[in-house]
Write an enzyme that holds these catalytic residues in place. Structure first.
Site, short mmCIF file in Angstrom:
data_model
loop_
_atom_site.label_atom_id
_atom_site.label_comp_id
_atom_site.label_asym_id
_atom_site.label_seq_id
_atom_site.Cartn_x
_atom_site.Cartn_y
_atom_site.Cartn_z
N GLU A 122 0.81 -1.22 0.00
CA GLU A 122 0.00 0.00 0.00
C GLU A 122 0.85 1.28 0.00
OE1 GLU A 122 -2.86 -0.44 3.12
OE2 GLU A 122 -3.71 -2.24 2.23
N ASP B 140 -4.05 -0.22 12.06
CA ASP B 140 -4.86 -1.37 11.67
C ASP B 140 -4.07 -2.60 12.07
OD1 ASP B 140 -6.28 -3.44 10.60
OD2 ASP B 140 -5.95 -2.89 8.51
N LYS C 62 -15.84 -1.24 3.02
CA LYS C 62 -15.17 -1.75 1.83
C LYS C 62 -16.23 -2.28 0.88
CE LYS C 62 -10.80 -3.15 4.03
NZ LYS C 62 -10.01 -4.31 4.54
N HIS D 187 -9.90 1.37 0.79
CA HIS D 187 -9.41 0.62 -0.37
C HIS D 187 -9.16 -0.83 0.04
CE1 HIS D 187 -4.91 1.17 0.92
NE2 HIS D 187 -5.70 0.91 1.93
N ARG D 188 -8.52 -1.61 -0.85
CA ARG D 188 -7.97 -2.92 -0.51
C ARG D 188 -6.50 -2.92 -0.92
NH1 ARG D 188 -11.97 -6.63 1.10
NH2 ARG D 188 -10.17 -7.47 2.22
#
Length: 434
Positions: free
Chosen positions: A212, A247, A346, A374-375
């Protein structure tokens, strides 16, 4: 009125190099044909309760990760059913596709098939009304538009990086910025200061990035990651203006007898395994010592008890991702148990625009926050940027200010900010009040 004329579907690669679904939806209005494109993301750390991402399973092709089955379902099942339908009725088309699937988790047609069409229909609906996508979403959801606080994932660990860091994302949130553009600049400047701190401490090899766009330095402990963020914020001159989020993706390091903070070391001696209660104590220590304002997935997706205890004991945002998977039933349970106080939204976890809006509104009605996300396997599609503004949820995470598939979303927010001009409202310190 624009009606659906045809659909093209194809297999493209996402940012992790894995296949995903992209569609071109063709509409006709007064003899004029238009096309609208959408592509579907996919995750690395996925909750077991997510809607089904249909993969081919043919190991001789893309190691089993092809999506030709999903594409076939779009062309042979969904397309015939939606031809001639008005794109202005998002809910009706989404319901039609969900009914065609007929399973509780979209396991027949695939959430990736349904979502691709759903996203494209939403874009077509906006064009039919001659509205920007974010404005159209605001109207169909009945929400007030505002620009979100970006949660930049600047240190990657967990399943997103090859280091030993157990927890998955260490984020910075510029809540003290006066508008989105300033928040974007703050994020970029902290990111580059962090790069300098990491390279100075660990060497040039340590500034490689994860899925990411965040750095993946060879750090051993989660506290070390927090220290790096604190120092980078100080060096950028934004102490007090830029806060920290995490996270933890704790389902990834859940083991039978607790949580293994050394789970990335194979055949380890188990000395780093701690109970849910001890893990909660660790989070409370972090909150006292660092400017943390949001923690996502602090426990396993079925550890409701630990979630409830932590949420009751702290005043920061506790976000449910794997816990809730954007699913109305899981959200309802989370509200009843007071397990968290925010939803990670999501779109591919639930599989349609209508259901995503419903999940956000259910959370809003419970006075929860909502962070659009996002993913890790992303594309250049920018739908979620318009979604977060249209819903007005006030917060978005879509990676670091690095890697084009991440910047595509942030740069779209810059454009929206420009279009709205003085009418925009940056969430800032009120990011939790959806």
């Amino acid at each position: 009125m624009s009606v659906i004329k045809s659909i093209k579907a194809r297999e493209i690669l996402n940012s992790r190099g894995n296949p995903t679904v992209e569609v071109d939806l063709y509409t006709e209005k007064d003899g004029v044909v238009s096309s609208f494109r959408a592509a579907v993301p996919s995750g690395a750390s996925t909750g077991i309760y997510e809607a089904v991402e249909l993969r081919d399973g043919d190991k001789s092709r893309y190691l089993g990760k092809g999506v030709l089955k999903a594409i076939k379902n779009i062309l042979e099942v969904i397309q015939p059913a939606v031809i001639g339908k008005s794109v202005s009725d998002q809910a009706a088309i989404d319901k039609l596709m969900i009914d065609l699937d007929g399973t509780p988790n979209k396991g027949k047609l695939g959430a990736n098939a349904i979502l691709a069409v759903s996203l494209a229909v939403c874009r077509a609906g906006a064009a039919d009304r001659n509205l920007p996508l974010y404005k159209y979403i605001s109207e169909i959801a009945g929400t007030k538009m505002r620009l979100p606080v970006p949660a930049f994932n600047v240190i990657n660990g967990g399943s997103h990086a090859g280091n030993k860091l157990a927890m998955q994302e260490f984020m910075i949130l510029p809540v003290g910025a006066k508008d989105f553009n300033e928040a974007y600049r703050m994020g970029s400047e902290v990111y580059h200061n962090l790069k300098n701190v990491i390279s100075g401490r660990y060497g040039q090899d340590a500034i490689n990035v994860g899925d990411e766009g965040g750095f993946a330095p060879p750090i051993q402990s989660n506290k070390e990651g927090l220290e790096l963020l604190k120092l980078a914020i100080e060096k950028a001159g934004y102490t007090g203006l830029v806060k920290i989020g995490m996270d933890c993706a704790a389902s990834e390091f859940k083991v039978e007898n607790g949580y293994d903070l050394d789970f990335k070391t194979k055949n380890n001696d188990g000395s780093a395994v701690i109970s849910g209660e001890k893990l909660g104590d660790l989070y409370r220590e972090f909150i006292k010592e660092y400017p943390i304002i949001s923690i996502e997935d602090p426990f396993d997706q079925d550890d409701w008890e630990s979630y409830t205890k932590l949420t009751a004991s702290v005043d920061i945002q506790i976000v449910g991702d794997d816990l809730l998977v954007t699913n109305p039933e899981r959200i309802k349970t989370g509200i009843e148990k007071k397990a968290c106080n925010a939803l990670l939204l999501k779109v591919n976890q639930i599989g349609s625009v209508t259901e995503s809006i419903r999940a956000a509104l259910d959370s809003k009605n419970a006075s929860w926050g909502v962070m659009v996300s996002h993913r890790s396997g992303e594309t250049e599609d920018t739908f979620i940027a318009d979604l977060v503004v249209g819903l007005g949820t006030g917060q978005i995470k879509t990676g670091a200010p690095c890697r084009s598939e991440r910047l595509a979303k942030y740069n779209q927010l810059v454009r929206i900010n420009e279009e709205l001009g003085e009418n925009h409202n940056y969430a800032g310190l009120t990011f939790r009040k959806f």
